[in-house]
Write an enzyme that holds these catalytic residues in place. Structure first.
Site, PDB file in Angstrom:
ATOM      1  N   GLU A  45      95.359  18.081  53.932  1.00 30.99           N
ATOM      2  CA  GLU A  45      94.715  19.007  53.108  1.00 30.99           C
ATOM      3  C   GLU A  45      94.763  20.202  53.976  1.00 30.99           C
ATOM      4  O   GLU A  45      94.135  20.332  55.174  1.00 30.99           O
ATOM      5  CB  GLU A  45      93.477  18.775  52.559  1.00 30.99           C
ATOM      6  N   LYS A 111      94.200  21.908  43.267  1.00 35.14           N
ATOM      7  CA  LYS A 111      93.282  21.005  43.370  1.00 35.14           C
ATOM      8  C   LYS A 111      92.145  20.939  42.115  1.00 35.14           C
ATOM      9  O   LYS A 111      91.766  22.458  41.885  1.00 35.14           O
ATOM     10  CB  LYS A 111      92.363  21.010  44.598  1.00 35.14           C
ATOM     11  N   CYS A 145      92.180  15.500  48.031  1.00 41.13           N
ATOM     12  CA  CYS A 145      90.993  15.073  48.635  1.00 41.13           C
ATOM     13  C   CYS A 145      89.742  14.594  47.843  1.00 41.13           C
ATOM     14  O   CYS A 145      89.833  13.408  47.249  1.00 41.13           O
ATOM     15  CB  CYS A 145      90.390  16.329  49.425  1.00 41.13           C
TER      16      CYS A 145
END
Length: 266
Positions: A45, A111, A145
């Protein structure tokens, strides 16, 4: 149509804090060490900067330095390459997982779940669309994540004939060492519950905010077995994922037939 196996490379490394030039040079050096015939390369990331909320000074538009670098790498090495970066698009900032094919075509996933404990939700805009990409016939779900903690967003659906939404989920991350046990558990769980391979690529080292990262990048198979792990070491994991074994297991253990039906709403 027969689907071939998928050869993946995971790069676990420390990152230079908010230094794009140094990070891209470092990754380039590592990438040129890869053997031939890799299908998919996965970076962590915010691989070019570290996990930063300084989006105004670090962000780039699409097709700027980071995107151009990824396109060049993909074409030269003849691989698909992915990892997330800070992207500005239409006046908004995204933690965007970029996906570049060997031909240089670029796509992305933004995300969805923004880490409020680091004020990510105050800095970036939330992604609203789940994506599935394809490499060599494999259907691949990209995630970033904190998405790992929310299983509904990555739930693998199936059609009446057993054709599933995806075969592999990928989580690129800056997951702190303080919570690495949760990382291990959740990566394994995502593989088991979705009858798919699950890959997590995390960083190591300490960032500019003093947050420590301990890696644990790993590959889990559809039964939840950890088939490869970098643990806390800097390095590159390379593994070939077997497609026929995955399909055989789904046919032998068709838990998807008993899955609860639901619809996601943005």
């Amino acid at each position: 149509m027969a689907v071939s196996n998928l050869k993946v490379a995971l790069i676990q490394t420390d990152l230079y804090w908010q230094d794009k030039v140094a990070n891209l040079a470092m990754f380039e050096e590592k990438l040129w060490q890869l053997p031939k015939a890799i299908d998919l390369v996965i970076l962590p990331e915010m691989f070019a900067t570290g996990f930063s909320m300084d989006m105004e000074s670090l962000s780039e538009p699409m097709n700027h330095t980071i995107c151009k670098w990824m396109i060049q790498v993909a074409k030269q090495l003849k691989v698909t390459i992915t990892g997330s970066a800070i992207i500005q698009d239409s006046g908004k900032y995204y933690n965007r997982m970029l996906w570049v094919s060997p031909s240089g075509d670029i796509d992305w996933y933004d995300k969805r779940h923004l880490f409020r404990m680091a004020q990510e939700d105050e800095s970036y805009d939330m992604g609203k669309k789940r994506r599935v990409f394809e490499v060599n016939g494999w259907k691949i779900l990209p995630q970033v994540c904190y998405d790992l903690r929310f299983p509904v967003w990555s739930r693998n659906g199936a059609s009446s004939d057993g054709e599933m939404d995806y075969d592999l989920s990928i989580y690129v991350a800056s997951w702190p060492a303080a919570r690495v046990k949760a990382w291990d558990i959740l990566l394994q769980a995502r593989a088991v519950e979705n009858l798919s391979y699950s890959i997590g690529v995390n960083r190591i080292g300490v960032d500019g905010n003093g947050v420590e990262y301990s890696g644990h990048s790993a590959i889990y198979d559809y039964k939840g077995e950890c088939v490869s792990s970098a643990e806390e070491n800097e390095g590159i994991l390379i593994l070939e994922l077997n497609y026929s074994d995955l399909i055989a297991f789904r046919e032998k253990f068709p838990a998807w037939k008993d899955a609860d039906k639901f619809e996601l709403k943005n």
